[in-house]
Design a protein around this motif. Structure first.
Motif, PDB file in Angstrom:
ATOM      1  N   UNK A  59      -6.428  -2.688   5.872  1.00 46.87           N
ATOM      2  CA  UNK A  59      -5.525  -1.778   5.149  1.00 46.87           C
ATOM      3  C   UNK A  59      -4.522  -1.087   6.057  1.00 46.87           C
ATOM      4  N   UNK A  60      -4.662  -1.286   7.359  1.00 47.53           N
ATOM      5  CA  UNK A  60      -3.655  -0.846   8.332  1.00 47.53           C
ATOM      6  C   UNK A  60      -3.886  -1.606   9.637  1.00 47.53           C
ATOM      7  N   UNK A 110       7.548  -1.763  -8.781  1.00 44.70           N
ATOM      8  CA  UNK A 110       6.570  -2.791  -8.356  1.00 44.70           C
ATOM      9  C   UNK A 110       6.209  -3.684  -9.534  1.00 44.70           C
ATOM     10  N   UNK A 111       6.096  -3.092 -10.722  1.00 43.73           N
ATOM     11  CA  UNK A 111       5.867  -3.881 -11.949  1.00 43.73           C
ATOM     12  C   UNK A 111       6.965  -4.910 -12.126  1.00 43.73           C
ATOM     13  N   UNK A 112       8.228  -4.442 -11.965  1.00 47.45           N
ATOM     14  CA  UNK A 112       9.351  -5.329 -12.318  1.00 47.45           C
ATOM     15  C   UNK A 112       9.670  -6.306 -11.198  1.00 47.45           C
ATOM     16  N   UNK A 113       9.474  -5.912  -9.940  1.00 48.89           N
ATOM     17  CA  UNK A 113       9.805  -6.799  -8.816  1.00 48.89           C
ATOM     18  C   UNK A 113       8.685  -7.792  -8.531  1.00 48.89           C
ATOM     19  N   UNK A 114       7.471  -7.475  -8.965  1.00 51.75           N
ATOM     20  CA  UNK A 114       6.336  -8.361  -8.703  1.00 51.75           C
ATOM     21  C   UNK A 114       5.675  -8.064  -7.371  1.00 51.75           C
ATOM     22  N   UNK A 115       5.089  -6.865  -7.276  1.00 46.34           N
ATOM     23  CA  UNK A 115       4.316  -6.494  -6.080  1.00 46.34           C
ATOM     24  C   UNK A 115       3.042  -5.806  -6.557  1.00 46.34           C
ATOM     25  N   UNK A 116       1.885  -6.297  -6.133  1.00 47.40           N
ATOM     26  CA  UNK A 116       0.647  -5.600  -6.446  1.00 47.40           C
ATOM     27  C   UNK A 116       0.598  -4.335  -5.597  1.00 47.40           C
ATOM     28  N   UNK A 117      -0.096  -3.316  -6.081  1.00 46.02           N
ATOM     29  CA  UNK A 117      -0.033  -1.975  -5.470  1.00 46.02           C
ATOM     30  C   UNK A 117      -1.422  -1.440  -5.139  1.00 46.02           C
ATOM     31  N   UNK A 118      -1.525  -0.802  -3.997  1.00 48.85           N
ATOM     32  CA  UNK A 118      -2.653   0.083  -3.636  1.00 48.85           C
ATOM     33  C   UNK A 118      -2.132   1.500  -3.785  1.00 48.85           C
ATOM     34  N   UNK A 119      -2.783   2.280  -4.655  1.00 46.37           N
ATOM     35  CA  UNK A 119      -2.401   3.672  -4.855  1.00 46.37           C
ATOM     36  C   UNK A 119      -3.541   4.561  -4.379  1.00 46.37           C
ATOM     37  N   UNK A 120      -3.212   5.748  -3.886  1.00 44.08           N
ATOM     38  CA  UNK A 120      -4.263   6.611  -3.331  1.00 44.08           C
ATOM     39  C   UNK A 120      -3.882   8.085  -3.423  1.00 44.08           C
ATOM     40  N   UNK A 121      -4.896   8.935  -3.321  1.00 46.50           N
ATOM     41  CA  UNK A 121      -4.644  10.376  -3.165  1.00 46.50           C
ATOM     42  C   UNK A 121      -5.009  10.723  -1.714  1.00 46.50           C
ATOM     43  N   UNK A 176       0.870  -1.182   0.000  1.00 45.02           N
ATOM     44  CA  UNK A 176       0.000   0.000   0.000  1.00 45.02           C
ATOM     45  C   UNK A 176       0.901   1.224   0.000  1.00 45.02           C
ATOM     46  N   UNK A 177       0.922   1.956  -1.102  1.00 42.54           N
ATOM     47  CA  UNK A 177       1.757   3.163  -1.198  1.00 42.54           C
ATOM     48  C   UNK A 177       0.942   4.314  -0.627  1.00 42.54           C
ATOM     49  N   UNK A 178       1.108   4.522   0.689  1.00 38.41           N
ATOM     50  CA  UNK A 178       0.276   5.472   1.442  1.00 38.41           C
ATOM     51  C   UNK A 178       0.944   6.844   1.464  1.00 38.41           C
TER      52      UNK A 178
END
Ligand code: GCU
Length: 608
Positions: free
Chosen positions: A508-509, A368-379, A354-356
């Protein structure tokens, strides 16, 4: 709808339209800055700290910092500033970590970069990856425009405005917190100010490929996409290629400047998964102008309580991450540091981050694409005090969520798009967030949208009943049972959870503070033992919830924050990190990685 509310709505929509128009040149910066012909303007700049904002105030005492005009000095005019003898600062980077005495500074700082430039292209653009929080940009004394929002890219065309020598790029950067901002004035991270990410001078032809998107459609039988040109007027032919798959597709673009296209999914296409993060080089070519990107292909969907990646149910073994480097705390992340943070996640057997609490640097989502990690993105629509009634704030959040999507829409790793974190349940917040969800779904109806919700509780039962849940694909909850308040971790597994929604739930936390090296018994707060026990107990509770499909403890690394005051344990650090500021791993790191390793092994057994 009462007349008054109708009028208010009309006013709001016109403001949204106006703000989006005014910032039009910064809402849609060009796609994939790293794939373009661009010269870096990173490095040594000069700065002038301007707490009284004299450089912005129209008065006879105004300092004309944007002018950067030494000639006046020769005319004997008394000018009480001189850019060439001003102190130096590095870009990208925040002033808090670079300049003694500026650790806490919230206000206005002027930046200047002087550069020569040999014009070898038909068009030129200034591209800023991020400036926190508000930037007013001047080139050779001319104001190019303003951008508000500390975490998304923006650009200005400067064709015809550059000189062979002595170009002066001046920014007024202001990180003051704002009641009507996104975030508002209260948030739990350090308010790093400055040109915090890279600055580029981009060279293009008069007509160039400014945007593109290519993804698997939901049933996987086609790759669907579009290409957008800037500057086109007539019929243009674009070649889209995926050499490794033998894909060559001609796309014809008419006067609209954009065109959709479809390609039958090549049978040998490998889907993107965290364990096998396969990416392909995709090229878009117009004449001799080609832009290449590295792209993974995946589908994401939900089905009942399941989160499906390429149709396969997932359990998100996650960790939350703030954009702050190990070592000296700074918002500046170069590629190596971004990779170090993400590799910590991989080392704890995570498949998700989770990129908080804001859009991180594009380096993180590409890695994250290349290392293989799914991502949560937020504003950062964060907490209570967002000005949910203010049309300007809504327009800003709308522009920010659009810009976040536009920048990262080609990143296979992004699984969840979040619109909010722990926001109050009331009418204005609902309409604000429903508008943001609608904006995201208008961009791409297949996106999975989430938000960290508040829960109600009575009689030992936590109920997920936030009405926003009806508009989300995945419901998320931050839980601190066992840390805040009077409870202790031993009570955690007794908490029951119920949901009003037949949708996947993720925690999520969840986290507890611990000082690295502070050992004791598991019931003593601020010890590593207590934190590890807290993680253990919360994971036990989580895996007992039949509709839970992911966990992401708060937080990978201790991070700086003005809200954590305890003299012995915090010293303005949030100590819930599983690693300390230098990257030393606490007991809880091991605890969590053991849990994730067991979950992974169990999945492997189930899949045999
Ligand atoms: C909240 C918030 C985080 C904060 C955390 C904490 O859930 O989302 O930003 O840092 O709690 O209390 O540490």
């Amino acid at each position: 709808m009462p007349v008054f509310r109708l009028l208010l709505t009309l006013v709001a929509l016109s403001i949204i339209g106006y703000v989006q128009h005014v910032h039009a040149q910064s809402v849609l910066p060009m796609q994939n800055i790293y794939g373009r012909s661009a010269s870096s303007l990173d490095g040594t700049w000069q700065y002038i700290v301007d707490p009284m904002e004299t450089g912005l105030i129209k008065s006879k005492y105004r300092r004309d910092f944007p002018a950067d005009d030494k000639a006046k000095l020769d005319e004997g005019v008394l000018i009480e500033y001189d850019w060439d003898t001003s102190p130096e600062i590095q870009v990208p980077g925040d002033w808090n970590s670079q300049i003694a005495g500026m650790e806490w500074y919230e206000g206005l700082v002027w930046y200047r970069k002087r550069f020569n430039y040999e014009i070898t292209s038909e068009r030129q653009f200034l591209y800023f990856e991020a400036v926190n929080y508000k930037a007013q940009v001047y080139l050779n004394g001319e104001k190019l425009g303003i951008h508000e929002g500390g975490f998304t890219p923006f650009q200005f065309e400067v064709t015809g405005k550059l000189k062979p020598t002595g170009n002066s790029l001046v920014l007024a950067v202001d990180n003051k917190r704002r009641e009507d901002g996104i975030p508002a004035a209260d948030f739990d991270w350090w308010n790093y100010g400055g040109i915090t990410r890279s600055v580029w001078l981009v060279e293009t032809e008069s007509v160039f490929i400014t945007d593109y998107h290519l993804a698997l459609n939901p049933d996987g039988n086609h790759l669907e996409g579009y290409v957008t040109l800037d500057g086109s007027a007539s019929e243009e032919e674009i070649m889209v290629q995926i050499p490794e798959l033998g894909v060559k597709k001609k796309v014809y673009i008419g006067s609209s400047g954009t065109a959709d296209f479809q390609v039958k999914t090549p049978k040998e296409l490998e889907r993107w998964f965290p364990d096998t993060p396969k990416r392909y080089t995709v090229t878009y070519t117009r004449g001799d102008d080609m832009i290449a990107d590295r792209v993974g292909f995946k589908t994401a969907s939900t089905q009942g309580y399941e989160i499906l990646l390429n149709g396969e149910p997932q359990f998100l073994r996650g960790i939350c991450i703030h954009e702050e480097a190990m070592g000296t705390p700074t918002r500046r992340l170069d590629w190596d540091m971004a990779e170090r943070l993400l590799r910590e996640a991989k080392e704890m057997n995570a498949n998700f981050v989770r990129l908080a609490h804001y859009p991180h640097t594009e380096k993180m989502t590409r890695l994250a694409d290349s290392l293989g990690l799914m991502v949560w993105t937020e504003i950062p629509v964060y907490w209570e005090d967002i000005d949910y009634q203010n049309p300007k704030t809504l327009a800003l959040a709308t522009r920010m969520i659009r810009s976040n999507y536009e920048r990262d829409k080609n990143r296979a790793s992004i699984l969840l798009w979040s619109v909010a974190n722990e926001t109050p349940i009331h009418r204005d917040r609902m309409s604000f967030l429903k508008h943001l969800i609608k904006e995201l779904k208008n961009q791409n109806e297949h996106l999975l949208v989430t938000a960290a919700l508040k829960v109600s509780h009575e009689g030992g039962v936590k109920r997920i009943d936030d009405p926003l849940g009806a508009y989300l694909d995945v419901v998320s909850v931050n839980t601190y049972v066992g840390w805040y308040g009077t409870d202790y971790p031993d009570a955690i597994p007794d908490v029951a959870w119920e949901s009003d929604f037949t949708k996947p739930l993720v925690f999520s936390e969840f986290g507890a503070g611990a000082v690295y090296g502070n050992r004791g018994d598991k019931m003593t707060r601020w010890t590593e033992d207590f934190q590890a026990y807290f993680i253990d107990q919360t994971m036990t509770m989580a895996l007992d919830i039949p509709f839970l499909r992911g966990t992401m403890p708060w937080v990978l690394k201790d991070f700086r924050t003005p809200r954590r005051y305890h003299g012995q344990f915090q010293q303005y650090w949030n100590r819930k990190g599983l690693i300390d500021p230098q990257g030393n791993r606490k007991q809880a790191f091991v605890t969590l990685s053991n849990w994730y390793s067991c979950i992974q092994q169990q999945e492997n057994i189930n899949n045999e």
